[in-house]
Design a protein around this motif. Structure first.
Motif, PDB file in Angstrom:
ATOM      1  N   PRO A  48      -8.877  -7.407  -1.338  1.00  0.00           N
ATOM      2  CA  PRO A  48      -9.503  -6.339  -0.574  1.00  0.00           C
ATOM      3  C   PRO A  48      -9.049  -4.780  -0.115  1.00  0.00           C
ATOM      4  CG  PRO A  48     -10.220  -8.464   0.229  1.00  0.00           C
ATOM      5  CD  PRO A  48      -8.942  -8.516  -0.367  1.00  0.00           C
ATOM      6  N   ARG A  71      -8.461  -7.630  -7.430  1.00  0.00           N
ATOM      7  CA  ARG A  71      -7.646  -7.281  -6.462  1.00  0.00           C
ATOM      8  C   ARG A  71      -7.849  -7.853  -4.849  1.00  0.00           C
ATOM      9  NH1 ARG A  71      -8.312  -1.421  -7.721  1.00  0.00           N
ATOM     10  NH2 ARG A  71      -7.046  -1.303  -9.702  1.00  0.00           N
ATOM     11  N   SER A 121       0.854  -1.317  -0.148  1.00  0.00           N
ATOM     12  CA  SER A 121       0.005   0.158  -0.237  1.00  0.00           C
ATOM     13  C   SER A 121       0.849   1.394   0.008  1.00  0.00           C
ATOM     14  CB  SER A 121      -0.824   0.047   1.279  1.00  0.00           C
ATOM     15  OG  SER A 121      -1.844  -0.983   1.116  1.00  0.00           O
ATOM     16  N   SER A 159      -7.046  -0.567  -3.256  1.00  0.00           N
ATOM     17  CA  SER A 159      -8.178   0.429  -3.903  1.00  0.00           C
ATOM     18  C   SER A 159      -7.619   1.287  -4.871  1.00  0.00           C
ATOM     19  CB  SER A 159      -8.574   1.126  -2.630  1.00  0.00           C
ATOM     20  OG  SER A 159      -7.760   2.008  -2.089  1.00  0.00           O
ATOM     21  N   HIS A 160      -6.273   1.258  -5.388  1.00  0.00           N
ATOM     22  CA  HIS A 160      -5.659   2.036  -6.355  1.00  0.00           C
ATOM     23  C   HIS A 160      -6.411   2.174  -7.682  1.00  0.00           C
ATOM     24  CE1 HIS A 160      -3.660  -1.788  -6.793  1.00  0.00           C
ATOM     25  NE2 HIS A 160      -3.703  -1.444  -8.133  1.00  0.00           N
ATOM     26  N   GLN A 161      -6.082   3.224  -8.416  1.00  0.00           N
ATOM     27  CA  GLN A 161      -6.473   2.998  -9.884  1.00  0.00           C
ATOM     28  C   GLN A 161      -5.189   2.688 -10.631  1.00  0.00           C
ATOM     29  OE1 GLN A 161      -9.562   3.919 -10.964  1.00  0.00           O
ATOM     30  NE2 GLN A 161     -10.093   3.925  -8.913  1.00  0.00           N
TER      31      GLN A 161
END
Length: 180
Positions: free
Chosen positions: A70, A68, A34, A73-75
């Motif tokens: 959980p 992905r 992350s 949450s990246h683009q």
């Protein structure tokens, strides 16, 4: 456009449905991956998600598990699918990178010694400069012929065979400092 890109390889739900369980290393991996993704995006470095696919089972697209993990949450700039151990030879990714003049790849993801290491080796052979961020990779212990290789053993082995041959080995902090 930047000449550097972050690959997030096989950080997908499929693994936890094929007998690979979370390990004591999982929380640190999630935190480091992350941090690497956020740091790369803050530096304008695009992220590409690479997912392993198979015709059946938890790695099949029909399973609904090729997505992905959980905590991510990246683009992603794009997502590619591969059916082999490396991210470049059957996914169209090599051509995609060359069209965008990407020359530097940062490697992260799941199975340190398999898909991540194999991608690093192939990428180096194809002429890319590779940074391997071991702490942003995850693997699982392996037992063969009654010898158990721990996660630490596998990481050490991977770093030892990659360094000064196929990749620069870096921590998340070192990688992000080099990008700044």
């Amino acid at each position: 456009m930047t000449a550097t890109l972050l690959l997030v390889i096989d950080a997908q739900e499929s693994f936890y449905h094929r007998g690979y369980l979370e390990t004591e290393e999982t929380p640190a991996f999630e935190q480091k991956l992350s941090q690497l993704i956020a740091g790369c995006q803050a530096c304008g470095i695009p992220v590409v998600d690479v997912f392993h696919v198979e015709s059946e089972g938890p790695f099949s697209l029909s399973s609904g598990l090729v997505k992905r993990l959980p905590f991510l949450s990246h683009q992603a700039m794009t997502t590619v699918h591969k059916g082999v151990h490396n991210a470049l030879t059957d996914s169209g990714l090599d051509e995609w990178l060359r069209e965008r003049q990407i020359k530097n790849l940062i490697i992260s993801g799941i199975r340190t010694e398999q898909c991540c290491e194999t991608t690093a080796r192939v990428a180096s052979d194809l002429g890319y400069n590779v940074t391997f961020v071991t702490e942003a990779t995850l693997t699982f212990p392996i037992t063969h012929k009654n010898i158990r290789l721990s996660i630490a053993d596998l990481r050490h082995r991977t770093e030892s065979v990659l360094i000064n041959r196929f990749a620069t080995i870096a921590t998340v902090e070192e990688c992000l400092q080099a990008l700044a």
